[in-house]
Design a protein around this motif. Sequence first.
Motif, short mmCIF file in Angstrom:
data_model
loop_
_atom_site.label_atom_id
_atom_site.label_comp_id
_atom_site.label_asym_id
_atom_site.label_seq_id
_atom_site.Cartn_x
_atom_site.Cartn_y
_atom_site.Cartn_z
N GLN A 433 0.84 -1.19 0.00
CA GLN A 433 0.00 0.00 0.00
C GLN A 433 0.88 1.24 0.00
O GLN A 433 1.80 1.38 0.81
N THR A 434 0.59 2.15 -0.92
CA THR A 434 1.28 3.44 -0.96
C THR A 434 0.32 4.53 -0.52
O THR A 434 -0.85 4.27 -0.22
N ASP A 436 -1.03 6.75 -2.28
CA ASP A 436 -2.08 7.06 -3.26
C ASP A 436 -2.49 5.86 -4.10
O ASP A 436 -3.03 6.03 -5.19
N GLY A 437 -2.22 4.64 -3.64
CA GLY A 437 -2.63 3.49 -4.43
C GLY A 437 -2.09 2.18 -3.90
O GLY A 437 -1.79 2.04 -2.70
N VAL A 438 -1.98 1.22 -4.80
CA VAL A 438 -1.54 -0.13 -4.46
C VAL A 438 -0.46 -0.55 -5.45
O VAL A 438 -0.57 -0.27 -6.65
N LYS A 594 1.80 -0.43 -10.52
CA LYS A 594 1.10 0.40 -9.54
C LYS A 594 -0.30 0.73 -10.05
O LYS A 594 -0.48 1.10 -11.21
N ARG A 596 -3.35 3.24 -9.14
CA ARG A 596 -3.72 4.42 -8.34
C ARG A 596 -5.06 4.19 -7.67
O ARG A 596 -5.96 3.55 -8.22
N LEU A 597 -5.20 4.76 -6.48
CA LEU A 597 -6.44 4.62 -5.74
C LEU A 597 -7.62 5.18 -6.54
O LEU A 597 -8.72 4.61 -6.54
N ILE A 600 -8.71 2.63 -9.02
CA ILE A 600 -9.41 1.50 -8.37
C ILE A 600 -10.83 1.92 -7.99
O ILE A 600 -11.79 1.17 -8.20
N GLU A 601 -10.96 3.12 -7.45
CA GLU A 601 -12.30 3.61 -7.09
C GLU A 601 -13.19 3.75 -8.33
O GLU A 601 -14.39 3.51 -8.28
#
Length: 608
Positions: A433-434, A436-438, A594, A596-597, A600-601
């Motif tokens: 987990q970063t 701003d994302g995964v 990577k 980004r969140l 994903i959303e």
Amino acid sequence: MNHHAPNILPVIRQLDEATANRIAAGEVVERPASAVKELVENALDAGATRIDVMIEDGGKRLIRVCDNGCGMTPEDLPLAVSRHATSKIDGSDLLAIRSFGFRGEALPSLGAVGRLVITSRTRDGEGAAITVTGGKVGPARPAAANPGTVVELRDLFFATPARLKFLRGDRAETMAVADCLRRLAMAEPYVGLTLTVDGKEIFRADAESGDLFDALPARLARIMGRDFIDNAMSLDAERDGLRLTGFAALPTWSRGAAVAQHLNVNGRPVRDRLLMGALRAGYSDVLPAGRHPGAVLFLSCDPQLVDVNVHPAKAEVRFRDPQAARGLVVAALRHGLAGAGHRSSTTLAQAALNAFRAEAPASRAFVPEPEPRDGAMGAAPHLHVPIPGFAEAPSARADRPDDAPLPGDTPLPGDTPLGAARAQVHENYIIAQTLDGVVIVDQHAAHERLVYERLKAQAARSGIVRQVLLIPEIVELSPMDAHRILSIAEDLADLGLVIEPFGGGAVVLRETPAMLTHLDAPALIRDILDDLADQGSSDRLRARLDAVLSSVACHGSVRSGRRMTVDEMNALLRDMERTPRSGQCNHGRPTWVKLRLADIERLFGRKD
């Protein structure tokens, strides 16, 4: 074979001007794209900031180039269509060339093989036009014109119809013209260019504004695509009076052919074998076979250090010190790749997102989850449900001490791009987990690169271990080849290959690198000679040694299927952030992706 009859002395004749012009045109104008290149370069030399190109039937029927440059006077037009007349140089120094054109052959060559009309006007002068048909020049006449120059070339090769048989179809010739304009547009970001084909505009690059560091990326994004700039590293290196700038793509942004490689010398697009070889060498350690890097590179130097007057098309150049030019390109690329470190291509994340598909609502019956009992969430803060393919780290198993941390308990570091490990799935992929994302990491590929870089560093520090041959091997070569291979004997010795002269054209091989077992040394030496003849240098032995180290690293790295602890996963992430070229494994495959969140959303409909 002698085609002359015996005892008949050949007669030497002076060719007439029309024939001489058609022969010269064959060197300068190979196809419609060649004509477009010459005309657009003339417009650039005239200071144009806007150039519009129109072609019909692939350029065979019509080529029209309109610019807003300085224009020509009525007195200049007859000179412009005569051979060896130019405003670019005065003839005193053929190496002090700072313009695209300088030969004075383009316009007379075009007029010799087609129907040429030039209409031009200076800012404060009167407009005039001149016509050249099949080499016959008409008088200059008054004409209405805007400031600048309009060149119309109709019926290309009508005067040499045999050349038409060697042209390709309209589509292929159009694509060649478009490629020519794209290359010139990348070299001149402050100039607007358009291409209209059969009445339809297919290419447009408006003039960019701002300084060069803003204008060039904007122009490259327009032509190469936004993803190229997003996945490229900027270069700026200088050595021995040469300076290299531009952008080179990350190894994970590669192509199946060398279509995304654009090289420029002093602003001139070129296709130079030396520089192309240097580009390949710079990526030799990070790209798999069959993949080609993308790059837009600009090499600038004093005109005295490079000769562009080696071919009428001016697509080839000769450097006074070719090895300095090659070395600068290779060193700058390798330094840039090392500086890029763990960076990976953003296009990989997009490909991963595109692979996701929302499940159809009717494909499975919906079973509502039971409502949690009062206080249930507080009583069981860590609920672990076995999931097929999901391997919890050993420290997160049920038999752990009550105070042992779970992957989710690891603090999220704020200054580490690869974040904190949260899980390991399928015993091979680390989920981190970063902020701003995964991040998803291939543990085997990542560790393979880390081990490989350590092995290379060790070899550089302690040198390549050699083994002395019990019976030295003699390799018979031509005297020229023997001289060539012995000229780099010291470099080969640094890599563990010791050769010495053995008289005549022979060399004797006394030591070889210990890690290269079953080495066919004569074949290797001949391959190196082929590289020297083709490129002037060879990285073949270094590539063989790197391949062995890569194989050792592959077998010595963390294997797929091994469960890793939280500490081991985080240690791997931190090593990746510190290690050059860790964004791809030894075989050129990516080591991490990577998501980004926000993306994903968006997959779950949380964002538009």
